[in-house]
Design a protein around this motif. Structure first.
Motif, PDB file in Angstrom:
ATOM      1  N   MET A 222      34.238  41.006 -50.305  1.00  0.00           N
ATOM      2  CA  MET A 222      33.104  40.161 -50.677  1.00  0.00           C
ATOM      3  C   MET A 222      31.848  40.735 -50.033  1.00  0.00           C
ATOM      4  SD  MET A 222      32.503  36.121 -49.754  1.00  0.00           S
ATOM      5  CE  MET A 222      32.544  36.375 -47.971  1.00  0.00           C
ATOM      6  N   VAL A 223      30.790  40.881 -50.829  1.00  0.00           N
ATOM      7  CA  VAL A 223      29.524  41.401 -50.330  1.00  0.00           C
ATOM      8  C   VAL A 223      28.496  40.279 -50.389  1.00  0.00           C
ATOM      9  CG1 VAL A 223      27.776  43.200 -50.513  1.00  0.00           C
ATOM     10  CG2 VAL A 223      30.130  43.664 -51.260  1.00  0.00           C
ATOM     11  N   LEU A 224      28.009  39.874 -49.236  1.00  0.00           N
ATOM     12  CA  LEU A 224      27.051  38.780 -49.145  1.00  0.00           C
ATOM     13  C   LEU A 224      25.634  39.342 -49.066  1.00  0.00           C
ATOM     14  CD1 LEU A 224      28.870  36.446 -46.580  1.00  0.00           C
ATOM     15  CD2 LEU A 224      28.990  36.435 -49.077  1.00  0.00           C
ATOM     16  N   CYS A 225      24.753  38.839 -49.927  1.00  0.00           N
ATOM     17  CA  CYS A 225      23.361  39.268 -49.977  1.00  0.00           C
ATOM     18  C   CYS A 225      22.500  38.011 -49.887  1.00  0.00           C
ATOM     19  CB  CYS A 225      23.060  40.006 -51.284  1.00  0.00           C
ATOM     20  SG  CYS A 225      24.372  41.121 -51.815  1.00  0.00           S
ATOM     21  N   THR A 226      21.337  38.131 -49.286  1.00  0.00           N
ATOM     22  CA  THR A 226      20.503  36.942 -49.096  1.00  0.00           C
ATOM     23  C   THR A 226      19.545  36.695 -50.244  1.00  0.00           C
ATOM     24  OG1 THR A 226      18.952  38.269 -47.788  1.00  0.00           O
ATOM     25  CG2 THR A 226      20.665  37.060 -46.590  1.00  0.00           C
ATOM     26  N   PHE A 270      27.997  42.126 -45.113  1.00  0.00           N
ATOM     27  CA  PHE A 270      26.757  41.346 -45.139  1.00  0.00           C
ATOM     28  C   PHE A 270      25.586  42.321 -45.156  1.00  0.00           C
ATOM     29  CE2 PHE A 270      23.114  39.024 -43.717  1.00  0.00           C
ATOM     30  CZ  PHE A 270      23.296  37.744 -44.224  1.00  0.00           C
ATOM     31  N   VAL A 271      24.699  42.159 -46.145  1.00  0.00           N
ATOM     32  CA  VAL A 271      23.501  43.003 -46.254  1.00  0.00           C
ATOM     33  C   VAL A 271      22.284  42.087 -46.185  1.00  0.00           C
ATOM     34  CG1 VAL A 271      22.233  44.659 -47.661  1.00  0.00           C
ATOM     35  CG2 VAL A 271      24.741  44.674 -47.673  1.00  0.00           C
ATOM     36  N   GLY A 272      21.419  42.304 -45.212  1.00  0.00           N
ATOM     37  CA  GLY A 272      20.280  41.407 -45.031  1.00  0.00           C
ATOM     38  C   GLY A 272      19.101  42.103 -44.384  1.00  0.00           C
ATOM     39  N   VAL A 362      28.138  45.206 -41.495  1.00  0.00           N
ATOM     40  CA  VAL A 362      26.797  44.625 -41.612  1.00  0.00           C
ATOM     41  C   VAL A 362      25.785  45.749 -41.786  1.00  0.00           C
ATOM     42  CG1 VAL A 362      25.024  43.205 -40.496  1.00  0.00           C
ATOM     43  CG2 VAL A 362      27.460  42.665 -40.170  1.00  0.00           C
ATOM     44  N   ALA A 363      24.851  45.544 -42.705  1.00  0.00           N
ATOM     45  CA  ALA A 363      23.771  46.522 -42.903  1.00  0.00           C
ATOM     46  C   ALA A 363      22.436  45.799 -42.927  1.00  0.00           C
ATOM     47  CB  ALA A 363      23.969  47.302 -44.195  1.00  0.00           C
ATOM     48  N   MET A 364      21.433  46.402 -42.327  1.00  0.00           N
ATOM     49  CA  MET A 364      20.071  45.891 -42.396  1.00  0.00           C
ATOM     50  C   MET A 364      19.265  46.818 -43.295  1.00  0.00           C
ATOM     51  SD  MET A 364      17.348  44.794 -39.407  1.00  0.00           S
ATOM     52  CE  MET A 364      17.011  46.402 -38.700  1.00  0.00           C
ATOM     53  N   VAL A 365      18.533  46.227 -44.242  1.00  0.00           N
ATOM     54  CA  VAL A 365      17.705  47.012 -45.149  1.00  0.00           C
ATOM     55  C   VAL A 365      16.238  46.733 -44.873  1.00  0.00           C
ATOM     56  CG1 VAL A 365      19.479  47.079 -46.922  1.00  0.00           C
ATOM     57  CG2 VAL A 365      17.801  45.240 -46.953  1.00  0.00           C
TER      58      VAL A 365
END
Length: 381
Positions: A222-226, A270-272, A362-365
């Motif tokens: 599951m890939v969670l995006c804000t 999680f990408v945020g 977790v990744a921060m963009v």
């Protein structure tokens, strides 16, 4: 370097967000309404005919039609149009706002976009907007530019568009604008043009439902995006995953992770962006703005742990927003190391919340959603 693990919290929804468990009606952002008003006014200026309906394009390519509440053309080569915001069923203080575009010619080719009465003025850094300029965000600026260009050739003629909102200053008192340094009115916002009820129980239910659908199709990651920008970044990171794996989670990370564990998922990504990650790193799993704030002292601690000097730590701890802290890290050459540390802290929070039943990355963009600037280890910035 070790640190004290924060307590895990999943605050309850605001009372007004719990009263309707069924799906709610979507609405339009202030940015979409301002775009429609601008196109109607420019069309009226060119044709000399008042416009009562106008079509614009949304960022995703969809074309939508707006009713124009008022449209006037004066002999002095000036046109004005009003589109009334319909926020759908989202509890939005700007519902019913009269987004007003006043349009005149200018001698130089191109578009000049200004803010009028009721549109806030940016007085602090950290918002991605010019200090002293109007609080009109990047996506609405692009939407307005594209809409105006559908009517006139901006390489040959010049147009000035002033966006104003009657009673906008009063509406802004019920927002966080003043705390963010936006004074004198509301912000013109929106990354998709559409208002979805992120702050409601129905949106939480839709997030959980999305996880169930994913699991029913045999997917295990599951890939969670804000939001829309982070989802675009996530898809670029994980192009092999099918569309169903990407969940626009809004404020409901805790609900999504709980559902994923219950459905036997094995991986969570999680990408945020910096602000949401800071809330999660503090152990807050439901990040609605009425129930949580960015913990800038935590970002100060992260800065110190990443090797920042005392002056930078103090500046980050006193930053205006999570984005401002990001900009301070970037200016100091510390974005990668501080961002990686923040992502690792978020990873630990999500692992604890999921009782280590899933793997977590977790990744921060960046704030355009165009590139990864930090991660918990899976992706190099």
């Amino acid at each position: 370097m070790t640190y004290a693990e924060p307590p895990l919290r999943e605050p309850d929804l605001p009372r007004t967000a719990k009263v309707r468990p069924t799906a709610l009606r979507t609405g339009w952002t202030t940015g979409a309404c301002a775009t429609a008003a601008a196109k109607a006014a420019v069309t009226a200026l060119v044709t000399g005919v008042s416009q009562w309906q106008v079509e614009i394009g949304l960022p995703a390519g969809r074309r939508v039609t707006f009713e124009v509440a008022r449209c006037e053309v004066t002999p002095a080569e000036r046109a004005e149009a009003v589109v009334v915001k319909d926020a759908g069923d989202d509890p939005d203080v700007t519902n019913g706002a009269e987004l007003t575009a006043t349009v005149t010619w200018r001698p130089e080719p191109g578009l000049r976009l200004d803010g009028g009465p009721g549109v806030g003025t940016v007085t602090r850094p950290g918002l991605g907007l010019e200090v002293g300029g109007p609080a009109i965000n990047d996506t609405p600026r692009r939407m307005i530019g594209q809409a105006v260009a559908e009517v006139v050739d901006l390489t040959e003629v010049g147009v000035r568009v002033v966006i104003s909102v009657p009673r906008g200053e009063i509406m802004a008192r019920k927002t966080t604008n003043r705390r963010l340094g936006i004074l004198g009115g509301i912000s013109i916002l929106g990354t998709t043009g559409i208002v979805r009820p992120f702050s409601t129980a129905s949106w939480r239910a839709s997030v959980v439902q999305a996880v169930h659908v994913m699991a029913a199709q045999g997917e295990r990651t599951m890939v969670l995006c804000t939001g829309g920008r982070t989802e675009r970044a996530a898809r670029a990171l994980l192009p092999a995953l099918p569309e169903v794996c990407f969940v626009e989670v809004g404020d409901f990370t805790g609900a999504a992770v709980t559902a994923a564990v219950g459905d036997g998922m094995t991986g969570v990504v999680f990408v945020g962006m910096a602000g949401k990650l800071a809330k999660l790193a503090a152990g807050v799993l439901m990040t609605h703005y009425t129930r949580s704030r960015v913990d800038l002292s935590l970002l100060g601690d992260v800065t110190a742990a990443a090797g920042g000097d005392a002056d930078l730590v103090a500046a980050v701890a006193a930053a205006n927003t999570g984005r401002h802290a990001y900009e301070l890290w970037e200016a100091a050459g510390l974005l990668g190391s501080a961002g990686d540390l923040l992502c690792r802290r978020v990873r630990q929070v999500l692992l604890r919340f999921a009782t280590h039943a899933v793997t977590v990355d977790v990744a921060m963009v960046d704030f355009a959603g165009s590139r990864v600037v930090a991660s918990s280890g899976r992706w190099a910035a």
